[in-house]
Design a protein around this motif. Structure first.
Motif, PDB file in Angstrom:
ATOM      1  N   HIS A 129      83.134 137.643  20.582  1.00 43.58           N
ATOM      2  CA  HIS A 129      83.439 138.122  19.225  1.00 43.58           C
ATOM      3  C   HIS A 129      84.943 138.339  19.036  1.00 43.58           C
ATOM      4  N   VAL A 130      85.589 138.888  20.060  1.00 43.47           N
ATOM      5  CA  VAL A 130      87.031 139.149  19.968  1.00 43.47           C
ATOM      6  C   VAL A 130      87.805 137.840  19.865  1.00 43.47           C
ATOM      7  N   SER A 131      87.369 136.872  20.651  1.00 39.46           N
ATOM      8  CA  SER A 131      87.955 135.545  20.619  1.00 39.46           C
ATOM      9  C   SER A 131      87.873 134.968  19.206  1.00 39.46           C
ATOM     10  N   ALA A 132      86.707 135.100  18.595  1.00 41.65           N
ATOM     11  CA  ALA A 132      86.469 134.550  17.261  1.00 41.65           C
ATOM     12  C   ALA A 132      87.337 135.242  16.206  1.00 41.65           C
ATOM     13  N   LEU A 133      87.454 136.571  16.310  1.00 42.66           N
ATOM     14  CA  LEU A 133      88.213 137.304  15.294  1.00 42.66           C
ATOM     15  C   LEU A 133      89.711 137.070  15.440  1.00 42.66           C
ATOM     16  N   ALA A 134      90.165 136.883  16.678  1.00 43.75           N
ATOM     17  CA  ALA A 134      91.576 136.540  16.891  1.00 43.75           C
ATOM     18  C   ALA A 134      91.842 135.145  16.321  1.00 43.75           C
ATOM     19  N   PRO A 155      90.519 135.371   6.297  1.00 42.14           N
ATOM     20  CA  PRO A 155      89.437 134.439   5.981  1.00 42.14           C
ATOM     21  C   PRO A 155      88.547 134.273   7.212  1.00 42.14           C
ATOM     22  N   ASP A 156      87.226 134.340   7.009  1.00 42.31           N
ATOM     23  CA  ASP A 156      86.303 134.430   8.148  1.00 42.31           C
ATOM     24  C   ASP A 156      85.897 133.038   8.650  1.00 42.31           C
ATOM     25  N   PHE A 157      86.858 132.376   9.310  1.00 40.53           N
ATOM     26  CA  PHE A 157      86.593 131.047   9.879  1.00 40.53           C
ATOM     27  C   PHE A 157      85.337 131.066  10.748  1.00 40.53           C
ATOM     28  N   ASP A 158      85.209 132.117  11.572  1.00 42.70           N
ATOM     29  CA  ASP A 158      84.073 132.215  12.504  1.00 42.70           C
ATOM     30  C   ASP A 158      82.742 132.203  11.760  1.00 42.70           C
ATOM     31  N   ARG A 159      82.648 133.032  10.727  1.00 45.71           N
ATOM     32  CA  ARG A 159      81.381 133.127   9.985  1.00 45.71           C
ATOM     33  C   ARG A 159      81.084 131.828   9.233  1.00 45.71           C
ATOM     34  N   ILE A 160      82.125 131.182   8.730  1.00 45.92           N
ATOM     35  CA  ILE A 160      81.920 129.989   7.917  1.00 45.92           C
ATOM     36  C   ILE A 160      81.623 128.757   8.774  1.00 45.92           C
ATOM     37  N   ALA A 161      82.291 128.631   9.918  1.00 46.64           N
ATOM     38  CA  ALA A 161      82.219 127.376  10.682  1.00 46.64           C
ATOM     39  C   ALA A 161      81.351 127.434  11.932  1.00 46.64           C
ATOM     40  N   LEU A 162      80.953 128.642  12.365  1.00 51.92           N
ATOM     41  CA  LEU A 162      80.201 128.749  13.621  1.00 51.92           C
ATOM     42  C   LEU A 162      78.816 128.106  13.503  1.00 51.92           C
ATOM     43  N   ALA A 163      78.528 127.166  14.415  1.00 52.42           N
ATOM     44  CA  ALA A 163      77.233 126.482  14.392  1.00 52.42           C
ATOM     45  C   ALA A 163      76.328 126.959  15.511  1.00 52.42           C
ATOM     46  N   ALA A 172      81.393 132.524  27.422  1.00 52.46           N
ATOM     47  CA  ALA A 172      80.723 132.207  26.158  1.00 52.46           C
ATOM     48  C   ALA A 172      81.274 130.904  25.606  1.00 52.46           C
ATOM     49  N   ARG A 173      80.399 130.132  24.973  1.00 49.09           N
ATOM     50  CA  ARG A 173      80.805 128.891  24.290  1.00 49.09           C
ATOM     51  C   ARG A 173      80.423 129.008  22.822  1.00 49.09           C
ATOM     52  N   ASP A 174      81.424 128.996  21.948  1.00 52.15           N
ATOM     53  CA  ASP A 174      81.193 129.035  20.502  1.00 52.15           C
ATOM     54  C   ASP A 174      81.510 127.664  19.937  1.00 52.15           C
ATOM     55  N   THR A 175      80.534 127.078  19.270  1.00 47.12           N
ATOM     56  CA  THR A 175      80.712 125.735  18.725  1.00 47.12           C
ATOM     57  C   THR A 175      80.936 125.817  17.213  1.00 47.12           C
ATOM     58  N   TYR A 176      82.071 125.287  16.769  1.00 48.40           N
ATOM     59  CA  TYR A 176      82.422 125.294  15.346  1.00 48.40           C
ATOM     60  C   TYR A 176      82.305 123.892  14.769  1.00 48.40           C
ATOM     61  N   ARG A 177      81.724 123.810  13.589  1.00 44.97           N
ATOM     62  CA  ARG A 177      81.550 122.558  12.875  1.00 44.97           C
ATOM     63  C   ARG A 177      82.749 122.366  11.940  1.00 44.97           C
ATOM     64  N   LEU A 178      83.493 121.276  12.141  1.00 42.33           N
ATOM     65  CA  LEU A 178      84.701 121.038  11.336  1.00 42.33           C
ATOM     66  C   LEU A 178      84.465 119.904  10.343  1.00 42.33           C
ATOM     67  N   GLY A 179      83.337 119.909   9.680  1.00 46.68           N
ATOM     68  CA  GLY A 179      82.961 118.779   8.824  1.00 46.68           C
ATOM     69  C   GLY A 179      83.519 118.867   7.418  1.00 46.68           C
ATOM     70  N   LYS A 180      82.886 118.070   6.578  1.00 49.41           N
ATOM     71  CA  LYS A 180      83.316 117.934   5.195  1.00 49.41           C
ATOM     72  C   LYS A 180      83.211 119.258   4.443  1.00 49.41           C
TER      73      LYS A 180
END
Ligand SMILES: [Zn+2]
Length: 281
Positions: A129-134, A155-163, A172-180
């Motif tokens: 979580h700390v990684s994501a918020l940073a 802006p909450d990149f983590d909440r918007i892009a986390l898949a 921990a492995r957090d996977t973010y979707r960088l799509g359209k």
């Protein structure tokens, strides 16, 4: 049957419970108690794996979520079709055992979580979580439109892009979707990917700053039962982060020991943040 009272949000790893029901689960059995320190894996967002440990000395094979209908029928884990927390069902922790180890209904049983593994999963979960918020803070300038913000106004990149998010002990492995859809929301994906080393350095500096400030962590609970809503809260000098979260955590960032992040890019539409925490050796 009542929803299970859970003690894991408070960091508890040992306790006792009264057996309410023993249900067959294929070759195995599920034991439901009135309360438990065990953290079950969440069927809809399985980020943190189930606790390991013992029930009256017998090793748990798994620890799952069950949903009990009014007529007493129980569905377990990914077979659950009811919306999470739906009040028409009671939400219970299901301790999975070999049939020979099942206790009798009404028995008082000893519940012992593997404390070392739990501590490592708690470090992993807070670290992620700390990684994501940073990361939110570091990429805040890459948004060209107004979007939902996190607890300190980024802006909450983590909440918007986390898949997907997956924890293992101390990682921990957090996977973010960088799509359209992310680009449509105004995020400059190309700028992010052009300088992942620079972003890693800035994210690390941000986490180091919060850790040096001895940021504290707590789980805010809306009630004692499994289905009650819980928030992970972290108090940093800039304010308080609050993320809906069903996992377990440390109580301050200093407890993470070491902390590091790496970014992997398996394909052009995906970014994976690999966070590692803990005490080496
Ligand atoms: Zn969480």
């Amino acid at each position: 049957m009542n929803s299970t009272i859970v003690d894991f949000p408070a960091g508890v790893v040992h306790g006792s419970g009264t057996v309410l029901q023993v249900v067959p689960l294929g070759e195995r059995v599920g034991v439901i108690t009135d309360r438990t320190p065990f953290h079950p894996v969440d069927p809809t967002w399985p980020d943190q794996p189930a606790d390991a440990g013992t029930l009256d000395g017998a090793t748990l094979l798994d620890c799952l979520v069950g949903a009990v209908a009014d007529d007493g029928t129980i569905t377990v884990d990914t077979d659950i079709t009811t919306r999470r927390g739906d009040p028409s069902h009671e939400w219970v922790v299901v301790h999975v055992l070999e049939p020979g180890s099942a206790p009798a209904v009404g028995a008082q049983v000893d519940l012992q979580v593997d404390a070392e593994r739990r501590a490592a999963l708690s470090r992993a979960h807070t670290g992620c979580h700390v990684s994501a918020l940073a990361l939110n803070a570091v990429v805040a300038g890459l948004w060209r439109k107004e979007v939902v913000t996190d607890g300190i106004g980024n802006p909450d990149f983590d909440r918007i892009a986390l898949a997907e998010s997956r924890m293992t002990p101390d990682a921990a492995r957090d996977t973010y979707r960088l799509g359209k859809s992310l680009r449509k929301k105004g995020f400059d994906t190309a700028a992010l990917l052009s300088d992942l080393d620079g972003i890693r350095e800035q994210v690390s500096a941000q986490v180091a700053q919060w850790t040096a400030a001895d940021a504290s962590v707590e789980i805010e609970v809306s009630g004692p039962h499994l289905a009650d809503l819980r928030n992970w809260c972290c108090h940093v000098p800039q304010g308080t982060f609050r993320i809906p979260c069903g996992g377990t955590h440390v109580t301050s960032l200093r407890e993470l020991g070491s902390w590091s992040v790496d970014y992997e890019q398996p394909d052009e539409h995906t970014l994976v943040a690999v966070t590692k925490v803990g005490y080496p050796g």
